[in-house]
Design a protein around this motif. Structure first.
Motif, PDB file in Angstrom:
ATOM      1  N   VAL A  27      55.863  -1.977 -28.900  1.00 13.75           N
ATOM      2  CA  VAL A  27      54.823  -1.061 -29.361  1.00 13.75           C
ATOM      3  C   VAL A  27      53.557  -1.873 -29.581  1.00 13.75           C
ATOM      4  O   VAL A  27      53.561  -2.846 -30.332  1.00 13.75           O
ATOM      5  N   CYS A  28      52.470  -1.486 -28.915  1.00 11.68           N
ATOM      6  CA  CYS A  28      51.182  -2.161 -29.075  1.00 11.68           C
ATOM      7  C   CYS A  28      50.289  -1.326 -29.988  1.00 11.68           C
ATOM      8  O   CYS A  28      50.162  -0.113 -29.810  1.00 11.68           O
ATOM      9  N   VAL A  29      49.673  -1.996 -30.953  1.00 10.87           N
ATOM     10  CA  VAL A  29      48.896  -1.314 -31.985  1.00 10.87           C
ATOM     11  C   VAL A  29      47.435  -1.764 -31.923  1.00 10.87           C
ATOM     12  O   VAL A  29      47.153  -2.956 -31.758  1.00 10.87           O
ATOM     13  N   ASP A  30      46.529  -0.806 -32.057  1.00 14.76           N
ATOM     14  CA  ASP A  30      45.108  -1.140 -32.170  1.00 14.76           C
ATOM     15  C   ASP A  30      44.428  -0.074 -33.008  1.00 14.76           C
ATOM     16  O   ASP A  30      44.819   1.098 -32.975  1.00 14.76           O
ATOM     17  N   LYS A  31      43.402  -0.480 -33.758  1.00 11.25           N
ATOM     18  CA  LYS A  31      42.688   0.477 -34.597  1.00 11.25           C
ATOM     19  C   LYS A  31      41.731   1.354 -33.807  1.00 11.25           C
ATOM     20  O   LYS A  31      41.324   2.422 -34.287  1.00 11.25           O
ATOM     21  N   SER A  65      54.873   1.397 -25.457  1.00  9.13           N
ATOM     22  CA  SER A  65      54.109   2.505 -26.015  1.00  9.13           C
ATOM     23  C   SER A  65      52.917   1.959 -26.796  1.00  9.13           C
ATOM     24  O   SER A  65      52.853   0.765 -27.117  1.00  9.13           O
ATOM     25  N   PHE A  66      51.980   2.865 -27.115  1.00  3.91           N
ATOM     26  CA  PHE A  66      50.730   2.466 -27.769  1.00  3.91           C
ATOM     27  C   PHE A  66      50.441   3.416 -28.920  1.00  3.91           C
ATOM     28  O   PHE A  66      50.664   4.624 -28.817  1.00  3.91           O
ATOM     29  N   SER A  71      51.445   1.078 -39.726  1.00  5.30           N
ATOM     30  CA  SER A  71      52.498   1.188 -40.741  1.00  5.30           C
ATOM     31  C   SER A  71      53.812   1.652 -40.139  1.00  5.30           C
ATOM     32  O   SER A  71      54.885   1.115 -40.440  1.00  5.30           O
ATOM     33  N   GLU A  72      53.747   2.635 -39.262  1.00  6.59           N
ATOM     34  CA  GLU A  72      54.955   3.149 -38.627  1.00  6.59           C
ATOM     35  C   GLU A  72      55.482   2.162 -37.590  1.00  6.59           C
ATOM     36  O   GLU A  72      56.688   1.948 -37.455  1.00  6.59           O
ATOM     37  N   ALA A  73      54.574   1.517 -36.856  1.00  4.82           N
ATOM     38  CA  ALA A  73      54.975   0.653 -35.745  1.00  4.82           C
ATOM     39  C   ALA A  73      55.743  -0.587 -36.191  1.00  4.82           C
ATOM     40  O   ALA A  73      56.590  -1.094 -35.456  1.00  4.82           O
ATOM     41  N   VAL A  74      55.467  -1.076 -37.393  1.00  2.00           N
ATOM     42  CA  VAL A  74      56.104  -2.329 -37.824  1.00  2.00           C
ATOM     43  C   VAL A  74      57.480  -2.125 -38.434  1.00  2.00           C
ATOM     44  O   VAL A  74      58.235  -3.093 -38.625  1.00  2.00           O
ATOM     45  N   LEU A 108      51.854  -4.741 -46.762  1.00  3.87           N
ATOM     46  CA  LEU A 108      51.938  -3.545 -47.590  1.00  3.87           C
ATOM     47  C   LEU A 108      52.758  -2.432 -46.947  1.00  3.87           C
ATOM     48  O   LEU A 108      53.079  -1.438 -47.594  1.00  3.87           O
ATOM     49  N   SER A 109      53.126  -2.619 -45.659  1.00  7.57           N
ATOM     50  CA  SER A 109      53.822  -1.563 -44.925  1.00  7.57           C
ATOM     51  C   SER A 109      55.311  -1.816 -44.723  1.00  7.57           C
ATOM     52  O   SER A 109      56.099  -0.874 -44.670  1.00  7.57           O
ATOM     53  N   ILE A 110      55.698  -3.078 -44.583  1.00 11.95           N
ATOM     54  CA  ILE A 110      57.084  -3.371 -44.202  1.00 11.95           C
ATOM     55  C   ILE A 110      58.060  -2.978 -45.304  1.00 11.95           C
ATOM     56  O   ILE A 110      57.733  -3.027 -46.486  1.00 11.95           O
TER      57      ILE A 110
END
Length: 445
Positions: A27-31, A65-66, A71-74, A108-110
């Motif tokens: 999963v690739c994450v970007d703001k 996926s992107f 928070s959800e991706a990690v 703060l998410s894991i």
């Protein structure tokens, strides 16, 4: 494995896509929502040969996926890869705002133990800061590893899938084993170090390569004055196994997102521990000045550049990329404008990116090499695109109003120029300079 990659720039996107092609779930994450939407549609925000095809293949296979939702991706990732930008501050230091901000958001998410693998280029000690952030902000155990990237734009997919080596810096045996397992399909050349050494290996590698480039450019400048040919000198040097032939091609200097940024950052790293890196400072100075040789040679031919029309072929810092970060073309075109010239510029890929940063009334962005060269007083070749190489010097002469060619990348041979009347200047090859001749000095010993 299940991987989450934070950041979809060159490093993050290419790494994530290639890991998915090895069978991992990525999963690739970007703001930036517009970038993620583009990727979700199978499009690519950067030009990199082979990347679009791999994205489409692995997205369709369900391995890639992107998302903008970090928070959800990690949550379900075995390894979280940090690949956000570390741009230069005004003083040359690396700006750690983005990477420390991403680390904080992850902490703060894991909701369980994680391995954090840093691929961003960061100053020595940064991964310790990241680890301390997790200790302060999260109750869950985290193992941090520095795994620097060594890919080259334009061949990033090939470099990622066929690396010279993988460097893994970590104090965690569990992280070491998992990261080794991840990279073992790529190579057996895996070097394990402490974290700080891994961070330094990246900077030292890029600084050394930048030094080779500046060194051969200095040799080229001397060759022009003493009547030697730098291409032959470089070939003779390259046969020496202690030296090697790579990065010994004379030209107008390095650019891009890595060498300029990393050399400046390493100078600052040294300065923070009260060490003056004199050699690297000279490398940076030589590289900056090398670009202006193009202007000096134009002035030798045309004398006054005011009112002249100068064609420029190549705006990207190197071929096979649309990256214009710290491209030599910026300083060269800015100098031409300062001298009163007008510019007709063309690049096969990078024109839109360049135009965003330099939109000037006296710069005409052309749609073809011929359009740029047509009726110009001189042509400057700044990027060695194969498209330019396919154009014969005779054709260039036919297009130009005045037969002046400054070849900043030594693309053309003596045989190709033999039947032309081009006034031709290259880099470090004085025997090929036509028209205005410099006298080779008589050397005394």
């Amino acid at each position: 494995m299940k991987l989450t990659v934070i950041g979809t720039g060159y490093v993050g996107l290419v790494s994530g896509v290639c890991f998915s092609d090895l069978g991992n779930e990525v999963v690739c994450v970007d703001k930036l929502s517009e970038k993620i939407e583009l990727l979700q549609q199978g499009e690519v925000p950067i030009y990199e040969p082979g990347l679009k095809e791999l994205i489409q293949k692995n997205t369709e296979a369900g391995r890639l996926s992107f998302t903008t939702d970090l928070s959800e991706a990690v949550q379900h990732a075995d390894i979280i890869i940090l690949a956000v930008g570390t741009p230069s501050l005004a003083n040359g230091e690396a700006d750690l705002t983005y990477i420390l901000g991403a680390a904080q958001e992850i902490a703060l998410s894991i909701k369980g133990p994680k391995i954090i693998m840093t691929k961003s280029t960061v100053p020595v000690g940064t991964n310790e800061k990241i680890e301390n952030q997790f200790k302060q902000l999260s109750v869950h155990p985290v193992a941090v590893a520095s795994v620097p990237e060594f890919l080259r734009e334009g061949s990033a997919v090939r470099d990622t899938m066929n690396p010279d080596r993988i460097v893994v810096g970590t104090e965690s045996e569990a992280a070491r084993q998992r990261i080794e397992e991840l990279h073992r399909p790529l190579t057996d050349q895996i070097l394990f170090t402490d974290v700080r050494s891994a961070e330094m290996i990246k900077y030292a590698s890029n600084a050394f390569l930048a030094t080779k480039i500046s060194f051969i450019n200095e040799i080229a400048n001397i060759c022009e004055k003493v009547g030697a040919d730098v291409t032959m000198v470089a070939e003779g040097m390259g046969y020496d196994k202690r030296i090697g032939s790579s990065f010994l091609k004379a030209g107008i200097g390095y650019g891009g997102s890595c060498f300029p940024k990393d050399t400046q950052a390493l100078i600052q790293i040294a300065g923070h521990v009260d060490y003056e890196f004199k050699l690297l400072k000279s490398v940076v100075e030589v590289n900056r000045d090398q670009r202006y040789n193009v202007i000096r040679k134009l002035e030798t031919i045309l004398d006054d550049l005011s009112g002249k029309s100068i064609a420029v072929w190549g705006l990207a810092f190197k071929p096979e990329t649309d990256d214009v970060r710290d491209s030599p073309a910026f300083e060269i075109i800015a100098s031409l404008l300062h001298c009163g010239a007008s510019v007709k510029a063309y690049d096969p890929i990078a024109t839109p990116n360049f135009r965003k940063l330099l939109d000037h009334s006296k710069v005409e962005y052309c749609s073809s090499a011929q359009e740029a060269a047509q009726n110009a007083d001189a042509l400057c070749v700044l990027t060695e695109w194969s498209e330019f190489r396919a154009v014969s010097p005779a054709m260039i002469q036919a297009w130009l109003r005045r037969p002046n060619l400054i070849d900043g990348r030594n693309m053309y041979s003596e045989e190709e120029l033999a039947n032309t009347e081009l006034i031709y200047y290259s880099v470090g090859r004085p025997n090929m300079n036509n028209g205005v001749k410099e006298q080779t000095p008589q050397l005394s010993f």
